[in-house]
Design an enzyme around this catalytic site. Structure first.
Site, PDB file in Angstrom:
ATOM      1  N   ARG A  45       0.800  -1.185   0.000  1.00 29.66           N
ATOM      2  CA  ARG A  45       0.000   0.000   0.000  1.00 29.66           C
ATOM      3  C   ARG A  45       0.862   1.277   0.000  1.00 29.66           C
ATOM      4  NH1 ARG A  45      -3.735  -2.478   4.747  1.00 29.66           N
ATOM      5  NH2 ARG A  45      -1.895  -3.764   4.938  1.00 29.66           N
ATOM      6  N   GLY A  46       2.114   1.096   0.398  1.00 27.03           N
ATOM      7  CA  GLY A  46       2.982   2.272   0.634  1.00 27.03           C
ATOM      8  C   GLY A  46       3.187   3.179  -0.566  1.00 27.03           C
ATOM      9  N   GLU A 102       7.484   2.229  -6.301  1.00 29.37           N
ATOM     10  CA  GLU A 102       7.605   1.827  -4.890  1.00 29.37           C
ATOM     11  C   GLU A 102       7.818   3.064  -4.021  1.00 29.37           C
ATOM     12  OE1 GLU A 102       7.179  -0.214  -2.647  1.00 29.37           O
ATOM     13  OE2 GLU A 102       8.021  -2.186  -2.978  1.00 29.37           O
ATOM     14  N   ASP A 103       7.417   2.968  -2.770  1.00 32.36           N
ATOM     15  CA  ASP A 103       7.713   4.058  -1.838  1.00 32.36           C
ATOM     16  C   ASP A 103       9.144   3.963  -1.316  1.00 32.36           C
ATOM     17  OD1 ASP A 103       6.915   1.709  -0.543  1.00 32.36           O
ATOM     18  OD2 ASP A 103       6.172   2.749   1.216  1.00 32.36           O
ATOM     19  N   ASP A 106      14.384  -1.109   0.790  1.00 39.24           N
ATOM     20  CA  ASP A 106      15.127  -1.255   2.041  1.00 39.24           C
ATOM     21  C   ASP A 106      16.090  -2.438   1.848  1.00 39.24           C
ATOM     22  OD1 ASP A 106      15.688  -1.798   4.798  1.00 39.24           O
ATOM     23  OD2 ASP A 106      13.809  -0.895   5.399  1.00 39.24           O
ATOM     24  N   GLY A 108      15.610  -4.802  -0.133  1.00 36.00           N
ATOM     25  CA  GLY A 108      15.560  -5.116  -1.564  1.00 36.00           C
ATOM     26  C   GLY A 108      14.827  -6.417  -1.863  1.00 36.00           C
ATOM     27  N   THR A 110      11.689  -7.364  -1.311  1.00 35.39           N
ATOM     28  CA  THR A 110      10.359  -7.204  -1.917  1.00 35.39           C
ATOM     29  C   THR A 110      10.502  -6.951  -3.411  1.00 35.39           C
ATOM     30  OG1 THR A 110       9.521  -6.266   0.136  1.00 35.39           O
ATOM     31  CG2 THR A 110       8.224  -5.843  -1.863  1.00 35.39           C
ATOM     32  N   LEU A 111      11.341  -5.970  -3.719  1.00 32.72           N
ATOM     33  CA  LEU A 111      11.521  -5.600  -5.116  1.00 32.72           C
ATOM     34  C   LEU A 111      12.082  -6.761  -5.927  1.00 32.72           C
ATOM     35  CD1 LEU A 111      11.241  -3.264  -7.028  1.00 32.72           C
ATOM     36  CD2 LEU A 111      13.537  -2.536  -6.398  1.00 32.72           C
ATOM     37  N   ARG A 168      -0.181   7.310   6.902  1.00 33.02           N
ATOM     38  CA  ARG A 168       0.255   7.254   5.508  1.00 33.02           C
ATOM     39  C   ARG A 168      -0.093   8.559   4.789  1.00 33.02           C
ATOM     40  NH1 ARG A 168       1.472   1.790   3.968  1.00 33.02           N
ATOM     41  NH2 ARG A 168       0.348   0.227   5.155  1.00 33.02           N
TER      42      ARG A 168
HETATM   43  C1  PRP Z   1       7.426  -1.720   2.421  1.00 33.45           C
HETATM   44  C2  PRP Z   1       7.648  -0.962   1.131  1.00 33.45           C
HETATM   45  C3  PRP Z   1       8.319  -1.959   0.250  1.00 33.45           C
HETATM   46  C4  PRP Z   1       9.064  -2.861   1.200  1.00 33.45           C
HETATM   47  C5  PRP Z   1      10.508  -2.543   1.181  1.00 33.45           C
HETATM   48  O1  PRP Z   1       6.228  -2.425   2.340  1.00 33.45           O
HETATM   49  O2  PRP Z   1       6.436  -0.488   0.593  1.00 33.45           O
HETATM   50  O3  PRP Z   1       7.384  -2.693  -0.520  1.00 33.45           O
HETATM   51  O4  PRP Z   1       8.543  -2.614   2.517  1.00 33.45           O
HETATM   52  O5  PRP Z   1      11.229  -3.371   2.043  1.00 33.45           O
HETATM   53  P1  PRP Z   1      12.350  -4.387   1.575  1.00 33.45           P
HETATM   54  O6  PRP Z   1      13.206  -3.697   0.563  1.00 33.45           O
HETATM   55  O7  PRP Z   1      13.120  -4.677   2.859  1.00 33.45           O
HETATM   56  O8  PRP Z   1      11.706  -5.630   1.047  1.00 33.45           O
HETATM   57  P2  PRP Z   1       5.484  -3.057   3.605  1.00 33.45           P
HETATM   58  O9  PRP Z   1       5.793  -4.533   3.662  1.00 33.45           O
HETATM   59  O10 PRP Z   1       5.806  -2.260   4.837  1.00 33.45           O
HETATM   60  O11 PRP Z   1       3.961  -2.930   3.217  1.00 33.45           O
HETATM   61  P3  PRP Z   1       3.070  -1.609   2.902  1.00 33.45           P
HETATM   62  O12 PRP Z   1       3.564  -1.048   1.591  1.00 33.45           O
HETATM   63  O13 PRP Z   1       1.682  -2.146   2.803  1.00 33.45           O
HETATM   64  O14 PRP Z   1       3.257  -0.631   4.046  1.00 33.45           O
END
Ligand code: PRP
Length: 186
Positions: A45-46, A102-103, A106, A108, A110-111, A168
């Site tokens: 959602r970010g 992406e917001d 961190d 990496g 997720t990406l 948010r």
């Molecule tokens: C956050 C953000 C990225 C991810 C980055 O999402 O939006 O998708 O974390 O972290 P990483 O690089 O360590 O993987 P989050 O899981 O907090 O969900 P949200 O977007 O719903 O807040």
């Protein structure tokens, strides 16, 4: 005093600076995709706040889609493919020029997982635009094409990033006052 203020130690990126940078990113993307079909994909959602401002700064025609993922939890973060798709895209991306929005990047993970998944669907091109890059925390290599701000390893919230799902909506990126805010257990 606004409720969020007790959790805020400092404003890291004020609203005006965010908006100026987003306009620049929009201009860069518009130049790169002139005459091409552009499809933005936002990871919920970010990324929502960023997407809606970014798309208003992009002057070429473009479409949008969303996907949602959920992390399997801290203990599994180092495993590849640690994220689970909870909502898939509505449209096929085969042959399309995709920019993933992406917001924050961190670790990496997720990406990396999302890019791996999208690549299997044969887009014509696949690029990444992130508002924030916390590169000090990177644990897996990911290539970023458009970056709003490189930020230090601080716990941030606002402008799409949540504090236990709240705040948010804040128009700036703030640093969490960790003496006042205790995150919930995973
Ligand atoms: C956050 C953000 C990225 C991810 C980055 O999402 O939006 O998708 O974390 O972290 P990483 O690089 O360590 O993987 P989050 O899981 O907090 O969900 P949200 O977007 O719903 O807040």
């Amino acid at each position: 005093m606004q409720p969020y203020q007790k959790f805020l130690s400092e404003v890291l990126i004020p609203e005006q600076e965010l908006q100026e940078r987003i306009r620049e990113l929009g201009k860069q993307i518009s130049e790169a995709y002139t005459g091409k079909d552009l499809h933005l994909i936002c990871i919920l959602r970010g990324g929502v706040m960023f997407l809606t401002d970014l798309m208003r700064s992009i002057s070429v025609p473009h479409s949008i889609d969303f996907m949602a993922i959920s992390s399997y939890g801290a203990g599994t973060r180092q495993a590849s493919g640690h994220v689970r798709l909870t909502m898939d895209l509505r449209d096929d991306i085969q042959g399309r020029n995709v920019v993933l929005v992406e917001d924050i990047v961190d670790s990496g993970y997720t990406l990396a997982s999302v890019l791996g998944l999208l690549a299997t669907r044969n887009p014509a091109s696949l690029k990444v635009c992130t508002l924030l890059d916390k590169s000090e925390r990177r644990e897996t290599e990911v290539s970023l094409d458009y970056v709003g701000f490189e930020i230090p390893n601080k716990y941030v919230f606002g402008y799409g990033l949540d504090l236990d799902e709240y705040y948010r909506d804040l128009p700036f990126i703030g640093v969490v006052n960790e003496e006042k805010y205790t995150p919930p257990e995973d």
